[in-house]
Design a protein around this motif. Structure first.
Motif, PDB file in Angstrom:
ATOM      1  N   VAL A 333       0.822  -1.217   0.000  1.00 29.08           N
ATOM      2  CA  VAL A 333       0.000   0.000   0.000  1.00 29.08           C
ATOM      3  C   VAL A 333       0.860   1.273   0.000  1.00 29.08           C
ATOM      4  O   VAL A 333       0.394   2.350  -0.355  1.00 29.08           O
ATOM      5  N   ALA A 336       0.642   3.346  -3.120  1.00 27.82           N
ATOM      6  CA  ALA A 336      -0.467   4.298  -3.244  1.00 27.82           C
ATOM      7  C   ALA A 336      -0.135   5.607  -2.539  1.00 27.82           C
ATOM      8  O   ALA A 336      -0.508   6.692  -2.998  1.00 27.82           O
TER       9      ALA A 336
ATOM     10  N   SER B 326      -3.764   4.296   5.099  1.00 26.79           N
ATOM     11  CA  SER B 326      -3.195   3.071   4.507  1.00 26.79           C
ATOM     12  C   SER B 326      -4.107   1.870   4.711  1.00 26.79           C
ATOM     13  O   SER B 326      -4.382   1.111   3.773  1.00 26.79           O
ATOM     14  N   ILE B 329      -7.114   1.995   2.428  1.00 28.65           N
ATOM     15  CA  ILE B 329      -6.797   1.664   1.041  1.00 28.65           C
ATOM     16  C   ILE B 329      -6.572   0.167   0.877  1.00 28.65           C
ATOM     17  O   ILE B 329      -6.996  -0.435  -0.118  1.00 28.65           O
ATOM     18  N   VAL B 333      -8.945  -1.055  -2.673  1.00 30.12           N
ATOM     19  CA  VAL B 333      -7.875  -0.484  -3.495  1.00 30.12           C
ATOM     20  C   VAL B 333      -8.414   0.493  -4.537  1.00 30.12           C
ATOM     21  O   VAL B 333      -7.689   1.338  -5.067  1.00 30.12           O
ATOM     22  N   LEU B 335      -9.971   3.017  -3.950  1.00 30.66           N
ATOM     23  CA  LEU B 335      -9.720   4.365  -3.446  1.00 30.66           C
ATOM     24  C   LEU B 335      -8.393   4.913  -3.968  1.00 30.66           C
ATOM     25  O   LEU B 335      -8.287   6.095  -4.308  1.00 30.66           O
ATOM     26  N   ALA B 336      -7.371   4.065  -4.022  1.00 36.44           N
ATOM     27  CA  ALA B 336      -6.067   4.489  -4.536  1.00 36.44           C
ATOM     28  C   ALA B 336      -6.165   4.861  -6.009  1.00 36.44           C
ATOM     29  O   ALA B 336      -5.509   5.791  -6.476  1.00 36.44           O
ATOM     30  N   LEU B 460     -10.728  10.140   1.180  1.00 32.93           N
ATOM     31  CA  LEU B 460     -10.406   8.940   1.956  1.00 32.93           C
ATOM     32  C   LEU B 460     -11.180   8.911   3.273  1.00 32.93           C
ATOM     33  O   LEU B 460     -11.672   7.866   3.708  1.00 32.93           O
TER      34      LEU B 460
END
Lengths: 471, 471
Positions: A333, A336, B326, B329, B333, B335-336, B460
């Motif tokens: 991660v 990202a 982190s 996410i 994923v 979101l990234a 986020l």
């Protein structure tokens, strides 16, 4: 109009000292006093305060007043209001005032303007309104203005002034001076005389200082400069501006295609052209079109969203590139977290090169002879700064995630993106210019899309490969 | 110098027609022919080709030649080379030529320039070199130039021209004209005369067209304009430029603090000031300092990296905000993949508002009276465009990941960031201006940092909260 009443537009009486504050803004006290006088409809006080204002100060004053106060001010001033002030306001203010005033006042006001100012006021009006005003103007003005309005929007023909002095080549200096002393119908101010043949073809020009230095008996043909810079009515205003800048001109003759003199363009209008041109480039690069601080909310929202909509699709394209590496990111991660750094650094480097290139194209400093040298230079700058920034960012990222290899990966990605930024920051605007698209408008979206995509892809691909992650 | 040889700097003979191509660049054939003549050291051909060039064309020619060819050209031209051409080249070319030429040639060449041009050439020299050249100039030039060099770099004093015509108020128009006809030592060109008392205090000015329209018997004191715009030697050049633009001036008197006339500033220098000012703003906003297309690789890399280094830390700050999420996410994923869209849209909206604001501050269109209206407008534009773009992006993202709720989350984040972009795009440059920092230089880094951080955080955080994910 006698001379003592008319010192000339370019040399009009200065404003009373209290009109502007130290920073150059219109003085707030002064505006308040005008507003109070308008509230009580005190024509005498209004005239005393604002009757003698320079058109530039009057323009600023109109902008600061409420809509109905503007019209009231103009009506209370009556004949003392010079419509040239409307050329100094922003477009919406001008439109509102011209709309609100009775047609008769507008016709009279426009009738007293020099031809370039009249065109400036009329060109933004709606077709119907424009024709109505034009029809009521004296015939000679009507013809001149209609002709100017037929030229393309940014051509010299639109800013041409048809008030100028033309003399035959066989006159003597003395005859010319006597003519100037006795003639009642001279332009407000002028810097040179033009010499024409009986068919009004331009033969040359004589600067006033030249005329003043020369003995009365000398013939104009002996002192005129024959091959002066002259421009065509259809020439682009920006090209005319280049000519003024290059040769330090104060005014230039404008001819039609058969070399007949139709008017002049003066440096004060060119200063506006230069100002607007640089402003347009700057705003265009930031994705803003032809926008004034006084535009309405909806006008602004509409004009800005067109650029933002383009950006929606380029941003989604970049997101798509990221989505290829979803599995990679799921495993690590930190990618990202770090990937926006690579894209952001590339975007900034690319914007730097692009801004320099757009400006160099506009000022004609970039050409076929130096393009290779500039390309080599941008690549070298990209490499040098890419190495420097790559090492810095690599060290920080490696330390942050306690993973030196991740530092190497991000550093390499920053370097690669920095080189791409230099390359495309130069080639995109040059390519757009080549195919006839204004590089100031379109470069930014291409360059930042390229640096985003290259940034995300390089970093995620290198990471996946180096760490053996899936994607 | 007789009149027929000297038509005046602002009205110099135009270049031969073949010197420039249709796009305004120096013609490649012409340059090649000059280079060939230089290769064979054929002084006659060189003079025929380049002896009569306007200083602007000569400046461009020098830029296009190899370093040693530049010096050769100047030496072969000898007296026919006008050092004013060096004021038309870019700084590195000027420095190289002045360095390579023998001191004697430089002294002679600078000695023949008008004072503002001489200052322009001398101000960038190294202290030691400058003093050596100055010491060899005639006394009167030395004093004038030294005085000009003492003024701050961007003050009117640096572009002041000390060649002007001053007359006493009791002279008649006839006396003045006779003086102009008989005097040998007049400026190359001029547009107005200045009226001074015996202590050289400025009383007024007379435009040449005014002089020409007036009968010989009339006294100058009767036709002069008493309270003309005048500027102080210490005034900032940009303020002087505002005055020229506002009142359409062609030249203006420059006085010292005791109101004594020390010289004039002419519009051709002001055109350069306006051009440079707009260019500086545009480049500064793109994170580029004082850079010329002819600068060396290392100079450019160094000047650009300072801005990029600042960006390293703001980008890492944004990455830090992401790292808070982190765990979020890792769970989702998508979101990234989507988060750069939110940051990018906000960055673009913020840049739009910022560019308009920086320009409005520079042109003094933004002031205390309209700030609240503009703030309200930017907020409304932010809401309108935020809603439009939020719906569009939300629909695309929701469809892409088959998750309508994710669409609602990203749409809301886009809206919130769009409002922040409008707010800070306006407030950041205004705040910087208030504390005396040039908003063109510093705004960009603050605004994009804010829109990045707000964009990442809002998206986020909303996602974590809506979907009940850990962070």
């Amino acid at each position: 109009m006698t001379q003592s009443e008319n010192p000339g537009a370019l040399h009009a009486a200065p404003p009373p000292p209290h009109v502007r504050d130290a920073s150059g803004h219109l003085d707030t006290d002064f505006v308040t006093r005008v507003e109070e006088a308008l509230d009580t409809r005190d024509a005498a006080v209004v005239r005393e305060l604002a009757g003698n204002l320079h058109e530039a100060d009057m323009g600023d004053l109109l902008e600061m007043l409420r809509e109905d106060d503007r019209v009231l001010l103009i009506q209370l001033l009556g004949e003392e209001f010079d419509f040239a002030a409307l050329t100094e306001t922003e477009e919406p203010v001008r439109a509102q005032v011209l709309d609100a005033l009775p047609d008769g006042d507008v016709v009279e006001g426009i009738g007293e303007l020099e031809s370039d100012d009249a065109v400036y006021l009329l060109e933004d009006m709606e077709q119907e309104e424009q024709e109505k005003i034009l029809a009521q103007l004296p015939n000679v003005d009507q013809v001149q203005i209609k002709r100017a309005l037929e030229f393309p929007e940014d051509s010299a023909g639109r800013i041409v002034q048809t008030d100028f002095i033309a003399v035959p080549p066989f006159w003597t200096v003395g005859q010319v001076i006597d003519h100037l002393r006795s003639s009642k119908d001279l332009p407000d101010s002028f810097y040179e005389l033009y010499v024409v043949d009986p068919g009004f073809r331009l033969l040359g020009a004589v600067a006033l200082d030249r005329l003043l230095r020369t003995k009365r008996s000398r013939k104009i043909s002996k002192i005129m400069e024959e091959t002066r810079h002259s421009v065509l009515v259809t020439d682009d205003q920006e090209d005319v501006a280049r000519l003024f800048e290059r040769y330090n001109l104060v005014s230039v003759a404008v001819t039609d295609t058969s070399e007949r003199l139709v008017g002049i363009v003066t440096v004060d209008d060119i200063v506006d052209v230069i100002q607007e041109e640089a402003e347009e480039d700057m705003l265009a690069m930031a994705g803003v079109g032809d926008e004034e601080i006084s535009d309405s909310v909806l006008e602004i929202a509409r004009s800005r969203i067109s650029w933002l909509s383009v950006n929606v699709f380029t941003a989604i394209f970049a997101a798509f590139v990221i989505s290829i590496f979803s599995a990679t990111i799921e495993q690590m991660v930190a990618l990202a977290v770090l990937m926006p750094i690579v894209a952001s650094m590339g975007g900034n480097s690319g914007t730097q090169t692009m801004a320099v290139t757009v400006r160099a194209i506009a000022t004609q400093e970039l050409n076929r002879r130096n393009i290779l040298r500039v390309l080599r230079r941008e690549l070298l700058v990209g490499i040098i700064n890419g190495v420097g920034l790559g090492v810095l960012i690599g060290a920080i990222a490696g330390g942050w995630f306690l993973n030196p290899e991740l530092g190497v990966v991000i550093g390499s990605a920053v370097l690669i993106n920095s080189i791409c930024a230099g390359l495309f920051g130069l080639l995109v605007p040059m390519g757009l210019e080549k195919i006839g698209v204004d590089p100031a408008i379109a470069s930014s979206v291409f360059v930042t899309t390229i640096t985003d995509v290259v940034g995300f892809f390089t970093f995620l691909f290198l990471a996946a490969w180096w760490f053996g992650l899936p994607f």
